[in-house]
Design a protein around this motif. Structure first.
Motif, PDB file in Angstrom:
ATOM      1  N   LEU A  93      -9.143  13.732 -60.799  1.00 54.92           N
ATOM      2  CA  LEU A  93      -7.953  14.566 -60.604  1.00 54.92           C
ATOM      3  C   LEU A  93      -7.708  14.844 -59.129  1.00 54.92           C
ATOM      4  O   LEU A  93      -6.576  14.722 -58.633  1.00 54.92           O
ATOM      5  N   ILE A  94      -8.771  15.200 -58.400  1.00 57.29           N
ATOM      6  CA  ILE A  94      -8.634  15.460 -56.965  1.00 57.29           C
ATOM      7  C   ILE A  94      -8.212  14.195 -56.233  1.00 57.29           C
ATOM      8  O   ILE A  94      -7.320  14.215 -55.369  1.00 57.29           O
ATOM      9  N   GLY A 128      -1.742  22.885 -58.159  1.00 57.12           N
ATOM     10  CA  GLY A 128      -2.758  22.440 -59.109  1.00 57.12           C
ATOM     11  C   GLY A 128      -4.036  22.009 -58.416  1.00 57.12           C
ATOM     12  O   GLY A 128      -5.145  22.290 -58.892  1.00 57.12           O
ATOM     13  N   LEU A 129      -3.890  21.319 -57.282  1.00 57.79           N
ATOM     14  CA  LEU A 129      -5.072  20.913 -56.517  1.00 57.79           C
ATOM     15  C   LEU A 129      -5.828  22.128 -55.983  1.00 57.79           C
ATOM     16  O   LEU A 129      -7.062  22.159 -56.000  1.00 57.79           O
ATOM     17  N   VAL A 130      -5.093  23.126 -55.509  1.00 61.74           N
ATOM     18  CA  VAL A 130      -5.736  24.350 -55.015  1.00 61.74           C
ATOM     19  C   VAL A 130      -6.524  25.013 -56.139  1.00 61.74           C
ATOM     20  O   VAL A 130      -7.669  25.457 -55.943  1.00 61.74           O
ATOM     21  N   VAL A 237      -4.670   8.149 -65.689  1.00 60.38           N
ATOM     22  CA  VAL A 237      -6.034   7.895 -65.206  1.00 60.38           C
ATOM     23  C   VAL A 237      -6.898   9.158 -65.169  1.00 60.38           C
ATOM     24  O   VAL A 237      -8.014   9.163 -65.709  1.00 60.38           O
ATOM     25  N   PRO A 238      -6.446  10.267 -64.546  1.00 61.86           N
ATOM     26  CA  PRO A 238      -7.296  11.467 -64.562  1.00 61.86           C
ATOM     27  C   PRO A 238      -7.547  11.995 -65.972  1.00 61.86           C
ATOM     28  O   PRO A 238      -8.637  12.507 -66.250  1.00 61.86           O
ATOM     29  N   ILE A 239      -6.554  11.892 -66.846  1.00 63.02           N
ATOM     30  CA  ILE A 239      -6.729  12.380 -68.216  1.00 63.02           C
ATOM     31  C   ILE A 239      -7.796  11.559 -68.929  1.00 63.02           C
ATOM     32  O   ILE A 239      -8.677  12.101 -69.612  1.00 63.02           O
ATOM     33  N   LEU A 265      -0.496  16.734 -62.596  1.00 61.44           N
ATOM     34  CA  LEU A 265       0.186  15.589 -63.185  1.00 61.44           C
ATOM     35  C   LEU A 265       1.643  15.883 -63.474  1.00 61.44           C
ATOM     36  O   LEU A 265       2.507  15.009 -63.319  1.00 61.44           O
ATOM     37  N   GLY A 266       1.937  17.109 -63.885  1.00 62.44           N
ATOM     38  CA  GLY A 266       3.336  17.477 -64.111  1.00 62.44           C
ATOM     39  C   GLY A 266       4.131  17.462 -62.819  1.00 62.44           C
ATOM     40  O   GLY A 266       5.271  16.971 -62.776  1.00 62.44           O
ATOM     41  N   GLY A 267       3.541  18.006 -61.740  1.00 63.14           N
ATOM     42  CA  GLY A 267       4.222  17.999 -60.454  1.00 63.14           C
ATOM     43  C   GLY A 267       4.454  16.598 -59.929  1.00 63.14           C
ATOM     44  O   GLY A 267       5.537  16.277 -59.411  1.00 63.14           O
TER      45      GLY A 267
END
Length: 282
Positions: A93-94, A128-130, A237-239, A265-267
């Protein structure tokens, strides 16, 4: 149907790199430096074999080769070292979020005027990353691991940008792997290296199969995907990595990670599917 199947296989291969790396390093079967070196070597061999069968030269002295190889090396180093502490899903995800944010920022700096939807999507993804990086007990990682994965993401973004417009992406990738190998040897070779047979096998699988063959398959599928389909399908991919990490490695799927995943992912989905605006638009 065939393209859909091949695309799904490719996304699974990309996600598998996170699972394989985490499994190998976390189990103690191999150290992260050895994993990175073996992965690149196996990838280089696999890609060169594919190139030999297909036909065509290996452009090791091509334009921008040092940039491509150096950014690939940065990605490999950050990726492998980060998985000493990060869970497979959180790392993916990161990585994915960092790549997309960097590429969006680069596009904006180059004069592509972002729309309100793109800015909003980028802001949501960054939030989301934060959230994913926010220190908490049981998060599955730490700031050092997250920082290393951010480095990997920046490296992969530069690698992607450097390779845009390549007339032969497969040959370019093979050459980058070959040139990156001595860079990794200089930067990573030293004391503390160890590798059990199982660790070597996982590194070879990651390099030759899920990286080398995965990239070759991606370049076969990519021209047949329309418009913004390519960046959108990569949202999976992250999912896949999060679900695989939970199923195969016993990693916990916490509420903060679920929320961070939705935001990132939404953003990104909002950003990459938004219509572009020319730089001189008024």
């Amino acid at each position: 149907m065939r393209i859909l199947l091949l695309t799904c296989i490719t996304m699974v291969a990309f996600a598998a790199n996170s699972v394989l790396n985490r499994l190998a390093v976390d189990s103690g079967a191999i150290d992260p430096s050895s994993f990175a070196m073996i992965r690149v070597l196996a990838g280089a061999v696999a890609l060169c074999m594919i190139l030999t069968v297909r036909g065509g030269g290996l452009p090791v002295a091509g334009r921008g080769r040092l940039v491509g190889a150096a950014s690939l090396a940065a990605y490999m180093i950050g990726f492998s070292l980060a998985y000493v502490t990060l869970n497979a899903g959180l790392g993916a995800l990161i990585l994915f979020g960092t790549v997309q944010v960097v590429m969006f920022a680069w596009s904006a700096l180059r004069g592509a005027a972002p729309t309100a939807r793109q800015l909003g999507g980028a802001g949501i993804a960054f939030a989301g990353l934060v959230l994913a990086l926010w220190p908490r007990d049981g998060s599955g990682g730490d700031l050092v691991g997250a920082s290393l994965m951010i480095m990997a993401g920046i490296g992969w973004a530069i690698y992607t940008l450097a390779g845009k417009g390549s007339a032969d992406p497969l040959a370019t990738t093979a050459a980058n792997f070959v040139v990156a190998m001595p860079m990794l040897l200089v930067l990573l070779f030293g004391t503390g290296l160890h590798a059990a047979p199982s660790g070597i096998a996982l590194a070879i699988t990651s390099g030759a199969v899920t990286s080398g063959l995965g990239y070759a398959l991606w370049y076969h599928v990519l021209p047949q995907l329309r418009g913004q389909t390519a960046p959108v399908v990569q949202l999976s991919v992250p999912i896949i990595a999060i679900l695989a990490g939970a199923a195969l490695l016993g990693e916990a799927i916490t509420l903060p990670i679920v929320i961070a995943t939705i935001l990132v992912l939404g953003g990104i989905a909002l950003t990459v599917t938004a219509p572009t605006v020319p730089a001189d638009h008024r």
